[in-house]
Design a protein around this motif. Structure first.
Motif, short mmCIF file in Angstrom:
data_model
loop_
_atom_site.label_atom_id
_atom_site.label_comp_id
_atom_site.label_asym_id
_atom_site.label_seq_id
_atom_site.Cartn_x
_atom_site.Cartn_y
_atom_site.Cartn_z
N TYR A 121 15.72 4.85 -14.00
CA TYR A 121 16.71 5.88 -14.01
C TYR A 121 17.39 5.87 -12.72
CZ TYR A 121 14.39 8.43 -17.78
OH TYR A 121 13.91 8.95 -19.21
N VAL A 122 18.55 6.42 -12.74
CA VAL A 122 19.54 6.56 -11.52
C VAL A 122 19.90 8.17 -11.66
CG1 VAL A 122 21.49 6.14 -10.27
CG2 VAL A 122 19.90 4.13 -11.35
N ASN A 123 19.84 8.85 -10.50
CA ASN A 123 19.98 10.36 -10.43
C ASN A 123 21.44 10.26 -9.37
OD1 ASN A 123 20.06 13.15 -11.03
ND2 ASN A 123 19.35 13.45 -8.78
N ILE A 124 22.62 10.61 -9.76
CA ILE A 124 23.61 10.36 -9.07
C ILE A 124 24.26 11.76 -8.35
CG2 ILE A 124 25.92 9.46 -9.11
CD1 ILE A 124 25.04 7.77 -11.66
N ASP A 125 24.53 11.55 -7.16
CA ASP A 125 24.97 12.82 -6.43
C ASP A 125 26.55 12.14 -5.76
OD1 ASP A 125 25.70 15.28 -5.45
OD2 ASP A 125 23.37 15.59 -4.93
N LYS A 126 27.28 13.03 -5.13
CA LYS A 126 28.44 12.83 -4.70
C LYS A 126 28.37 11.65 -3.82
CE LYS A 126 31.83 14.72 -1.44
NZ LYS A 126 32.28 15.70 -0.66
N ASP A 127 27.34 11.34 -2.93
CA ASP A 127 27.38 10.22 -1.85
C ASP A 127 25.98 9.54 -1.80
OD1 ASP A 127 26.13 12.15 -0.56
OD2 ASP A 127 27.49 12.20 1.28
N HIS A 128 25.32 9.84 -2.68
CA HIS A 128 24.12 9.25 -2.65
C HIS A 128 23.31 9.17 -3.96
CE1 HIS A 128 22.81 13.41 -2.13
NE2 HIS A 128 21.47 13.12 -2.72
N PRO A 145 18.76 -7.87 -15.88
CA PRO A 145 19.78 -7.09 -16.17
C PRO A 145 20.28 -7.10 -17.70
CG PRO A 145 20.52 -8.03 -14.29
CD PRO A 145 19.16 -8.81 -14.55
N GLU A 146 19.90 -8.31 -18.32
CA GLU A 146 20.38 -8.45 -19.65
C GLU A 146 19.16 -7.63 -20.50
OE1 GLU A 146 22.60 -10.21 -21.34
OE2 GLU A 146 23.74 -10.30 -19.31
N THR A 147 18.00 -6.91 -20.08
CA THR A 147 17.21 -6.75 -20.87
C THR A 147 16.53 -5.28 -20.52
OG1 THR A 147 15.34 -7.69 -19.75
CG2 THR A 147 16.20 -9.04 -21.56
N PHE A 148 16.62 -4.73 -19.16
CA PHE A 148 16.08 -3.66 -18.74
C PHE A 148 17.03 -2.31 -19.12
CE2 PHE A 148 18.19 -4.11 -14.55
CZ PHE A 148 18.98 -3.20 -14.43
N ASN A 149 16.21 -1.27 -19.38
CA ASN A 149 17.02 0.02 -19.67
C ASN A 149 17.57 0.60 -18.42
OD1 ASN A 149 17.13 -0.58 -22.69
ND2 ASN A 149 15.10 0.05 -22.51
N LEU A 150 18.76 0.98 -18.04
CA LEU A 150 19.36 1.82 -17.23
C LEU A 150 19.75 3.23 -17.81
CD1 LEU A 150 20.10 1.59 -14.22
CD2 LEU A 150 22.57 1.17 -14.95
N VAL A 151 19.11 4.32 -17.40
CA VAL A 151 19.54 5.64 -17.57
C VAL A 151 20.01 6.44 -16.59
CG1 VAL A 151 18.42 7.58 -18.48
CG2 VAL A 151 17.24 5.43 -19.20
N LEU A 152 21.39 6.92 -16.74
CA LEU A 152 22.02 7.65 -15.78
C LEU A 152 21.87 9.03 -15.99
CD1 LEU A 152 25.14 5.34 -16.07
CD2 LEU A 152 23.28 4.99 -14.56
N ILE A 153 21.70 9.87 -15.00
CA ILE A 153 21.62 11.41 -14.94
C ILE A 153 22.57 11.75 -13.70
CG2 ILE A 153 19.70 11.57 -16.30
CD1 ILE A 153 18.20 12.02 -13.81
N GLY A 154 22.76 13.10 -13.62
CA GLY A 154 23.41 13.69 -12.53
C GLY A 154 24.85 13.59 -12.69
N ASP A 155 25.63 13.46 -11.64
CA ASP A 155 27.12 13.54 -11.38
C ASP A 155 27.70 12.29 -11.88
OD1 ASP A 155 29.49 14.46 -10.74
OD2 ASP A 155 29.60 14.26 -8.86
N ILE A 156 27.77 12.01 -13.22
CA ILE A 156 28.73 10.79 -13.76
C ILE A 156 28.90 11.05 -15.05
CG2 ILE A 156 26.24 9.88 -14.64
CD1 ILE A 156 27.61 7.11 -13.79
#
Length: 286
Positions: free
Chosen positions: A183-190, A230-241
């Protein structure tokens, strides 16, 4: 009361102070505090409605004193923030946190846990949250000047670190999962990176970024450290995106499986969030 709060790290639920009525309003206020901006949410618990949702980003990264001045300004100019609230919740959003396995935790060594990966001062107030799902203790430095202001204004309140809210919610979502999720939780600069595998926390850290190259570098660096393909794991994006913005596009360029998460809340909204995965920590705090 304030001295007791600061000395023991108590985080009681919001109560009325001497300047407010005891009448319940069914309204709850949540504020996320970072050096890059402030986010506000007001929930009407009776109607299950988010009646106020606001984000205010600063022109530059501020220090805690400047953040407090801006917070005071908003309370002076936004009438809705001066309502009576049955509960008040503060989320401290900074990089000053570390997760400790509960069996290894010693309350006398809070500074020792932080000093190896964070720059802390002798004057910093250090506290912790318990993440019971995985027997984790989250040690962190809150913005104590913000806590003092909120206490003076509302009386007792609850506060947690942003990583506590994120880890608790993602562990809940992935409780019965059989596969690894990044998981990646995205904000303005971090952004915060959280990796879970079979319902267990494998990795957490926060990274500052100024460009899309910074963003993807840190994600791929974490993947390399954890031996993730990178070919197999699941990246989940949340937040400011959003789909097809510059961060999404570069992530999709280097990682095969890129998806967006979901808050899975049931709130009604007077003003809809940008997406069903934005304002993730703010809305999951109430």
């Amino acid at each position: 009361m304030r001295l007791k709060l600061l000395e023991t790290g108590q985080k009681p639920m919001a109560q009325t102070n001497n300047n407010t009525t005891n009448k319940l309003t069914n309204q709850e206020l949540s504020i996320q505090i970072s050096l890059s901006g402030l986010s506000f949410c007001i929930l009407n618990r009776q109607s299950n409605s988010i009646v106020y949702l606001k984000e205010s980003y600063f022109d530059k990264k501020c220090n805690p004193l400047e953040v407090l001045d801006y917070l005071k300004h908003l309370f002076n100019t936004e009438d809705v923030l001066n309502s009576h609230f049955d509960k008040v919740f503060i989320i401290h959003d900074n990089e000053l946190s570390v997760q400790v396995p509960k069996p290894l935790f010693n309350e006398e060594g809070l500074a020792d846990y932080l000093k190896f990966n964070s720059k802390i001062l002798k004057s910093d107030y250090i506290t912790y949250d318990i993440i019971s799902e995985n027997d984790i203790v989250n040690v962190y430095v809150p913005y104590i000047n913000i806590n003092n202001f909120i206490y003076d204004k509302f009386g007792d309140f609850t506060f947690k670190h942003v990583s506590t809210v994120l880890i608790e919610e993602i562990l809940r979502i992935e409780k019965n999962a059989k596969h690894l999720k990044f998981y990646v939780n995205i904000d303005k600069d971090h952004f915060e990176a959280i990796v879970v595998d079979n319902g267990k926390l494998l990795f957490y850290n926060t990274f500052n970024y100024a460009s899309k190259e910074d963003f993807i570098y840190y994600i791929l660096f974490v993947a390399e450290q954890l031996s993730l393909n990178p070919e197999t794991f699941n990246l989940v994006l949340i937040g400011d995106i959003k789909a097809h913005d510059y961060l999404y596009n570069i992530a999709y360029k280097y990682i095969r499986n890129v998806d967006f998460g979901h808050r899975t809340d049931t709130f009604k909204f007077e003003s809809m969030p940008a997406t069903n995965y934005s304002n993730f920590t703010l809305l999951k705090s109430i």
